[in-house]
Design a protein around this motif. Structure first.
Motif, PDB file in Angstrom:
ATOM      1  N   LEU A   1     -14.344   3.266 -14.489  1.00  0.00           N
ATOM      2  CA  LEU A   1     -15.569   3.086 -13.703  1.00  0.00           C
ATOM      3  C   LEU A   1     -16.003   4.386 -13.041  1.00  0.00           C
ATOM      4  CD1 LEU A   1     -14.996  -0.420 -12.113  1.00  0.00           C
ATOM      5  CD2 LEU A   1     -16.610   0.208 -13.903  1.00  0.00           C
TER       6      LEU A   1
ATOM      7  N   ASN B   1     -14.636  -9.139  -6.297  1.00  0.00           N
ATOM      8  CA  ASN B   1     -13.192  -8.999  -6.106  1.00  0.00           C
ATOM      9  C   ASN B   1     -12.805  -8.923  -4.644  1.00  0.00           C
ATOM     10  OD1 ASN B   1     -12.252  -9.220  -8.696  1.00  0.00           O
ATOM     11  ND2 ASN B   1     -12.799  -7.111  -9.189  1.00  0.00           N
ATOM     12  N   VAL B   2     -13.599  -8.206  -3.864  1.00  0.00           N
ATOM     13  CA  VAL B   2     -13.288  -8.122  -2.424  1.00  0.00           C
ATOM     14  C   VAL B   2     -13.447  -9.501  -1.785  1.00  0.00           C
ATOM     15  CG1 VAL B   2     -14.030  -7.154  -0.208  1.00  0.00           C
ATOM     16  CG2 VAL B   2     -13.879  -5.684  -2.212  1.00  0.00           C
TER      17      VAL B   2
ATOM     18  N   ARG C   1      -5.382  -1.848 -13.627  1.00  0.00           N
ATOM     19  CA  ARG C   1      -6.227  -1.542 -12.461  1.00  0.00           C
ATOM     20  C   ARG C   1      -6.541  -0.046 -12.374  1.00  0.00           C
ATOM     21  NH1 ARG C   1      -5.807  -5.532  -7.676  1.00  0.00           N
ATOM     22  NH2 ARG C   1      -4.695  -7.306  -8.536  1.00  0.00           N
TER      23      ARG C   1
ATOM     24  N   PHE D   1     -10.171   1.435 -12.958  1.00  0.00           N
ATOM     25  CA  PHE D   1     -10.813   2.178 -11.878  1.00  0.00           C
ATOM     26  C   PHE D   1     -11.278   3.551 -12.377  1.00  0.00           C
ATOM     27  CE2 PHE D   1     -10.433   5.153  -8.245  1.00  0.00           C
ATOM     28  CZ  PHE D   1     -11.369   4.590  -7.412  1.00  0.00           C
TER      29      PHE D   1
ATOM     30  N   VAL E   1     -21.372  -2.752 -11.566  1.00  0.00           N
ATOM     31  CA  VAL E   1     -20.089  -2.339 -10.985  1.00  0.00           C
ATOM     32  C   VAL E   1     -19.982  -2.836  -9.544  1.00  0.00           C
ATOM     33  CG1 VAL E   1     -18.690  -0.351 -10.327  1.00  0.00           C
ATOM     34  CG2 VAL E   1     -19.909  -0.336 -12.499  1.00  0.00           C
ATOM     35  N   ALA E   2     -21.052  -2.630  -8.787  1.00  0.00           N
ATOM     36  CA  ALA E   2     -21.017  -3.026  -7.371  1.00  0.00           C
ATOM     37  C   ALA E   2     -20.852  -4.534  -7.226  1.00  0.00           C
ATOM     38  CB  ALA E   2     -22.305  -2.560  -6.681  1.00  0.00           C
TER      39      ALA E   2
ATOM     40  N   GLN F   1      -5.112  -0.410  -3.017  1.00  0.00           N
ATOM     41  CA  GLN F   1      -5.096   0.601  -4.073  1.00  0.00           C
ATOM     42  C   GLN F   1      -3.825   1.462  -3.988  1.00  0.00           C
ATOM     43  OE1 GLN F   1      -7.617  -0.163  -2.130  1.00  0.00           O
ATOM     44  NE2 GLN F   1      -9.195  -0.885  -3.528  1.00  0.00           N
TER      45      GLN F   1
ATOM     46  N   MET G   1     -17.292  -5.457  -8.030  1.00  0.00           N
ATOM     47  CA  MET G   1     -16.380  -5.018  -6.958  1.00  0.00           C
ATOM     48  C   MET G   1     -16.497  -5.957  -5.769  1.00  0.00           C
ATOM     49  SD  MET G   1     -16.312  -0.908  -6.805  1.00  0.00           S
ATOM     50  CE  MET G   1     -15.289   0.038  -7.888  1.00  0.00           C
TER      51      MET G   1
ATOM     52  N   MET H   1     -12.202  -5.537 -14.210  1.00  0.00           N
ATOM     53  CA  MET H   1     -12.723  -6.379 -13.124  1.00  0.00           C
ATOM     54  C   MET H   1     -12.447  -7.857 -13.426  1.00  0.00           C
ATOM     55  SD  MET H   1     -14.264  -4.630 -10.783  1.00  0.00           S
ATOM     56  CE  MET H   1     -15.215  -3.194 -10.432  1.00  0.00           C
TER      57      MET H   1
END
Lengths: 476, 388
Positions: free
Chosen positions: A373, A394-395, A366, A370, A387-388, A438, A391, A13
């Motif tokens: 995770l 990153n978004v 990546r 992934f 984790v959330a 992805q 994420m 991440m």
């Protein structure tokens, strides 16, 4: 094990956050340069320059392999360019379809035996003939044995009469003033500009007739729409910034202008692998820096080339795997020799390391990150919040970069003036992070596998006619 | 591994704020552009009858009157956006009338004020428009703006405006010298800019030929290319000997355009080891219609450099019956295999051209002569004769 998976996942991440932070820095360089670009775009007198005999003549090279559906419109658009002195050299690379015939019939070209030319310095596959019609004095068709895109470009360079060459993909359409805009930039510093890239935009959804984009519209299909926002981010957010620090690593094969003498000095385009457009630019950087020559490789975002984006997963996958192979080959062949070498300045310290660490190696970090995770989540869900949050960062970061690029688009180019188009682009900028990105990583990884298995096929690349929509309407 | 959720929340907040700023800016630009476009549309509708009046009156002798009401800056801008493209397209009396009108409307004053703006974009916009307005009074301000500017693209925009507004050739001379001394630009770009001037700047170009700076010499040679109606300065001859290929070619082009070459010179340059010079001369002979050199072109058609061979064939096709007959000789193989293909190509082209130009008696006569010559070498039954 659980802790290891979490730590590795978080490391991946951070890796993505670092990529986004560097990219954010590059976008800031783009913002720094945008005022200059706006001045050039709004106040240079292109209309008058297009009639000036002082513009440098340019040879346009069009490598064509199985392009029977699009080649006619492409050549028509190139012949109709507003430019005082240019020639169009189509190189038929041993196509299995009617590419040559379409052109021979349309322009009533006559066959001439190829004759040796004095400036022939790059070796190529055998040239079978040259086709020409004095009624179209600026058009030549070179028919040669199949040798790949790079080989075709080299054949075109050997044949070309002018000191500037422009490479154009056969599935692309140039805007009327695209060449004049790039040539104007070149004229401001002809000694140092060794290559200038044009801006590639997605033509799917646009209304096209007579080889020209008549009305700009966003694509209706999912994949071309995702590629539209992806291209805007890469070209406006990325390339303007990279060019500001003279660290541009690629001039898109779809449209660029080059000094022919330097292309010959670096040995021409490298065949055998995809990614020849990146390869030639790295070689040019390296040559100029090795010889301590002042130079610039720039990007001209107002010189626009429209291209067809793949609209099926199969074709898009082929393209992205090819890009993955090309990138890997270039980094192994040239990147490793320039990595962190002070003599290569921005290229050595920033561009090449960025590309190796954050582009070439990105699928590995990546994908494993992934998987780590996912593995961690299956074992224990207590760290889900961490984790959330990562994420989400990153978004949001990726979306921010997209929004920055859309702001640049609005400031200087305004190709999509409708407010609903803006929201549609924002929506797709966000959507990109839920599957498309992805998939892109996965395709790149598969490209690497192909490279190591020495699978060097071109893959699927089906062209559709530029007039497909009109043809469908007529049929209906 | 460093994990600080608090820091992560801060980061999310910062990212969200930046996203909102970017979206706000983009939407603001979009909305303001839309509002501005609507306002402009309305303003243009108000001026509809006035613009119609201008179009009608443009051909009349009477001066064009400005609108009766006092114009706001926005209205001036709208009129400027409409009238200046007309100024660019028109020439002579029409342009002069429009320029006077623009001054009466106050566009010159409006732009001169904007030259003082703190925003570089606004200053550049004003400089650009003052150039189109040919505002002679703005030249000195534009020159100082040029000297203050960073040397990027905007320099060329300002330089063009100076060339358009200046009334003094010395200013153009200094402008060119400034660009040459400070920039890295293509010399043809400078020549293109200097041609925006309506002044006679031939003396400036001639002066440059005597300068020690080779770039100024080249600009002199480029600038004089369009002014060969007067006698060439003697110094041009010395540039023909230059080791710099571009200078040499420019000097040769000047001498060609002025027809300042002897037969010996033409023989000499057609034998030049440089194909570009051979090609230049082969092309010029055809373009200038110098029938006496057809034999020299025949020799050039035998050479291995295909570009020179084709240019020679093209020139022969332009040189009447004599040139056409030589093409037929070469195509029939009377002088060997070399040059047959371009000869055939241009024979076909010439015959096609004369068919298309059948509107005049001279063309019919020329066509008949060419067909006669063609049949002399290839016979009446030849494929092309049948097709004709």
């Amino acid at each position: 094990m659980r802790d290891f998976l979490l730590v590795y996942g978080i490391f991946a991440m951070y890796y993505v956050i670092v990529i986004n932070t560097i990219y954010f820095g590059i976008i800031m360089f783009s913002f720094r340069k945008i005022t200059r670009i706006m001045k050039e775009t709004f106040y240079s007198k292109y209309e008058f320059l297009s009639g000036s005999k002082h513009m440098p003549p340019i040879s346009i090279l069009v490598p064509a392999f199985n392009e029977e559906l699009t080649i006619k419109e492409n050549v028509q658009s190139l012949l109709a360019l507003h430019y005082p002195a240019h020639e169009v050299i189509v190189v038929n690379d041993g196509s299995g379809d009617n590419t040559s015939k379409v052109l021979i019939d349309e322009f009533r070209l006559n066959y001439y035996k190829p004759t040796p030319v004095e400036q022939n310095t790059l070796s190529t596959a055998e040239v079978r003939g040259v086709y020409y019609n004095p009624e179209f004095p600026n058009l030549y068709l070179i028919d040669k044995e199949n040798g790949g895109k790079a080989d075709s470009l080299n054949a075109g360079i050997n044949f070309s009469h002018y000191s500037l060459v422009s490479s154009i993909d056969a599935d692309s359409l140039l805007e009327n003033d695209a060449l004049i805009r790039i040539a104007r930039k070149y004229m401001e510093n002809p000694e140092e500009y060794v290559a200038i890239g044009g801006n590639v935009r997605i033509a799917n959804g646009c209304r096209i007739s007579n080889g020209m984009v008549q009305k700009v519209r966003l694509p209706k299909k999912l994949l071309p729409m995702l590629q539209t926002v992806e291209y805007i981010k890469a070209f406006l957010g990325g390339r303007i910034g990279w060019s500001d620090i003279n660290g541009l690593i690629i001039v898109s094969g779809a449209f660029g202008v080059f000094r022919k003498d330097y292309i010959i000095k670096v040995g021409g385009y490298r065949g055998g692998y995809p990614g020849e457009d990146m390869n030639i630019i790295i070689k040019l950087h390296r040559y100029m820096l090795d010889h301590n020559l002042p130079y610039q490789i720039d990007f001209c975002p107002d010189a626009v080339c429209w291209t067809q984006a793949p609209d099926t997963f199969k074709i898009l996958g082929s393209q992205r795997k090819r890009w993955g192979r090309g990138n890997l080959k270039n980094m192994l062949e040239l990147g490793t020799r320039m990595f962190m070498r002070p003599r290569y300045k921005v290229m050595g310290w920033l561009t090449i390391p960025y590309n190796i660490i954050f582009e070439t190696l990105s699928p590995y970090f990546r994908i494993t990150g992934f998987l780590a995770l996912v593995g961690y989540s299956l074992i224990d869900m207590t760290g889900w919040k961490i984790v959330a949050v990562f994420m989400l960062i990153n978004v949001l970061y990726g979306t921010l970069l997209g929004l920055g690029s859309l702001l640049i688009e609005e400031l200087a180019f305004r190709r999509f003036p409708r407010i609903r188009d803006y929201f549609k682009m924002v929506l797709y900028t966000i959507l990109m992070f839920f599957g498309y990105r992805q998939l892109g990583i996965l395709w790149r990884f598969m490209g690497h596998i192909q490279f190591f298995r020495k699978n060097n096929s071109w893959g699927t690349m089906t062209r559709t006619s530029w007039n497909e929509d009109e043809e469908k309407e007529e049929a209906a | 591994m460093f994990i600080n959720l608090q820091a992560a929340y801060w980061m999310i907040a910062i990212l969200l704020i930046l996203m909102i700023i970017f979206m706000f800016l983009t939407l603001s630009i979009k909305v303001s552009k839309k509002i501005s476009a609507k306002k402009e549309e309305k303003c243009l509708a108000d001026f509809h009858s006035y613009l119609h009046y201008l179009q009608v009156q443009l051909d009349n002798q009477a001066i064009l009157r400005p609108p009766v009401k006092t114009l706001s800056p926005f209205e001036k801008k709208v009129l400027q956006n409409t009238l200046l493209p007309w100024v660019e397209r028109l020439k002579g009396v029409h342009r002069e009338k429009l320029l006077t009108l623009c001054e009466d409307i106050g566009l010159n004053q409006y732009n001169k004020k904007r030259l003082q703006s703190p925003w570089s974009m606004v200053r550049l916009d004003a400089a650009y428009h003052l150039g189109i307005l040919r505002d002679h009074g703005a030249t000195s301000q534009l020159i100082s703006m040029l000297h203050r500017s960073n040397f990027d693209s905007s320099v060329y925009i300002i330089a063009r405006s100076i060339a358009q507004t200046s009334e003094n050739p010395e200013e153009i001379k200094h402008l060119i010298q400034y660009l040459v001394n400070n920039g890295k630009q293509h010399l043809h770009l400078i020549a293109d800019i200097s041609k925006e001037s309506s002044l006679d700047i031939r003396p400036v170009y001639v002066d440059f030929l005597y300068e020690t700076h080779p770039k100024l010499n080249k600009i002199g040679l480029i600038g004089l290319q369009d002014q060969v109606d007067q006698e060439l300065p003697e110094i041009v001859q010395s540039f023909v000997q230059s080791e710099d290929k571009e200078t040499k070619i420019l000097a040769l082009q000047l001498r060609m355009a002025a027809m300042d070459l002897t037969e010996k010179d033409i023989h000499h340059y057609l034998q030049s080891p440089d194909w570009e010079i051979r090609n230049l001369f082969a092309d010029w002979i055809g373009y200038a219609g110098l029938v006496q050199y057809t034999e020299l072109l025949k020799e050039r058609m035998q050479e291995s450099h295909w570009i020179v061979a084709r240019t020679s064939a093209k020139s022969l096709a332009r040189l009447g019956e004599q040139g056409f007959e030589i093409l037929c000789e070469i195509a029939a193989g009377l002088h060997g295999e070399q040059g047959k293909e371009p000869a055939e190509e241009y024979i076909h082209e010439k015959l096609k051209q004369t068919i298309h130009g059948f509107s005049q008696v001279n063309d019919i006569t020329e066509y008949n002569h060419n067909v006669f010559i063609y049949q002399k070498y290839f016979g009446k039954n030849h494929e092309l004769t049948k097709a004709l």
